[in-house]
Design a protein around this motif. Structure first.
Motif, PDB file in Angstrom:
ATOM      1  N   GLU A 296      26.863 -50.826  44.576  1.00 56.44           N
ATOM      2  CA  GLU A 296      26.924 -49.411  44.197  1.00 56.44           C
ATOM      3  C   GLU A 296      28.237 -49.042  43.509  1.00 56.44           C
TER       4      GLU A 296
ATOM      5  N   SER B 280      29.593 -50.315  40.652  1.00 55.22           N
ATOM      6  CA  SER B 280      29.636 -51.084  39.418  1.00 55.22           C
ATOM      7  C   SER B 280      30.133 -50.269  38.234  1.00 55.22           C
ATOM      8  N   THR B 281      30.464 -48.984  38.429  1.00 57.37           N
ATOM      9  CA  THR B 281      30.928 -48.199  37.291  1.00 57.37           C
ATOM     10  C   THR B 281      32.404 -48.483  37.043  1.00 57.37           C
ATOM     11  N   LEU B 282      32.764 -48.559  35.756  1.00 55.62           N
ATOM     12  CA  LEU B 282      34.165 -48.760  35.396  1.00 55.62           C
ATOM     13  C   LEU B 282      34.873 -47.434  35.235  1.00 55.62           C
ATOM     14  N   LYS B 283      34.134 -46.385  34.851  1.00 60.39           N
ATOM     15  CA  LYS B 283      34.759 -45.106  34.554  1.00 60.39           C
ATOM     16  C   LYS B 283      33.837 -44.009  35.043  1.00 60.39           C
ATOM     17  N   ASP B 284      34.400 -42.951  35.651  1.00 58.01           N
ATOM     18  CA  ASP B 284      33.504 -41.898  36.146  1.00 58.01           C
ATOM     19  C   ASP B 284      33.615 -40.634  35.306  1.00 58.01           C
TER      20      ASP B 284
END
Lengths: 102, 173
Positions: free
Chosen positions: A96, A98-102
């Motif tokens: 969960e 796995s995002t690099l940037k929000d």
């Protein structure tokens, strides 16, 4: 049957495989870290087994000491990173975050 | 000064420690409860320390218990407790893609075990005898003579790692 080098190698192979299983199949990042510790321990058993059965006296033990030192450093850094991940994403499930940037 | 006497260790000691190590490692890998896994890891570390003693490295066995059980396992338990919102003890971790992971791991174990069993090791003999004297003086000598540079580098690595960990985990940046 006398205990030989192969016995120790088989124990370390089992430990390594369980560690790899924990690393590739668990969702919780903490159990992934436990799997890494299992892998490092299996490597250490190999170092010491070859050290004793190959009559290399101290060399294998010196390598094992440095493995333990690096394992301690790795555990401290990894848990600090896991705490930061939990603070930001409110979860430590590795699939969960796995995002690099929000 | 004690004379250098050799000890005979019974074979069942090896099997005892091997069974403890492998069984608790399997429990770590297959249990869903994170807290149970952490405590099973305790038994794995103690079993591995027993194997170290049988491998003629008493100092490393003590280091293993001090560093792994006293340090890393406590850190892991802190991690378990700090990364869960629930206050119950029942902290679960699901398994992703259980069957493919099991197949890959079984193949890996089979390959390694087959390779280890088939190989005709150059030094397949009984190996060095287990002596009653400690290995700590030899390790101490090696750390300040032949292995002085890795030792110093390791100390710097530890310092950097601990300062870095404190920086990363700090609450207010």
């Amino acid at each position: 049957m006398h205990i030989t080098l192969t016995h120790y190698l088989l124990v370390s192979a089992a430990l390594f495989s369980f560690g790899v299983f924990a690393v590739i199949s668990k969702r919780n990042a903490i159990i992934v870290l436990m799997g890494i510790e299992l892998i490092l321990n299996s490597a250490n058993i190999n170092f010491l087994a070859f050290s004793r059965f190959g009559n290399l006296n101290m060399e294998g033990q010196m390598a094992a000491i440095f493995v333990i030192i690096l394992a301690a450093a790795e555990a401290a850094i990894a848990l600090a990173i896991v705490l930061n991940i939990f603070k930001r994403f409110n979860t430590v499930n590795v699939d969960e975050v796995s995002t690099l940037k929000d | 000064m004690e004379t250098l006497s050799t000890l005979t260790t019974p074979d069942w000691l090896f099997y005892l420690f091997a069974v403890i190590t492998v069984a608790s490692a399997a429990f770590v890998a297959f249990t869903k409860n994170v807290v149970y896994a952490a405590f099973a890891l305790l038994f794995t570390f103690f079993g591995v320390a027993g194997l170290y003693v049988l491998l003629n490295s008493d100092f490393l066995a003590v280091t293993q218990i001090l560093v792994y059980v006293g340090g890393i396992l406590v850190l892991i338990l802190f991690g378990v407790m700090l990364t869960n919102r629930s206050i119950s003890v029942d902290i679960q971790s699901e398994t992703l893609k259980f069957a493919p992971a099991l197949i890959v791991t079984a193949a890996l174990l089979g390959t390694l075990a087959g390779f280890y069993t088939v190989t005709d090791w150059f030094f397949g003999g009984p190996g060095a005898e287990i002596t009653a004297t400690s290995t700590a003086p030899n390790i101490g000598n090696a750390l300040v003579t032949t292995h002085a540079l890795p030792f110093e580098v390791a100390s710097v690595v530890l310092l950097v790692a601990l300062v870095g960990a404190a920086m990363i985990a700090r609450r207010d940046k």
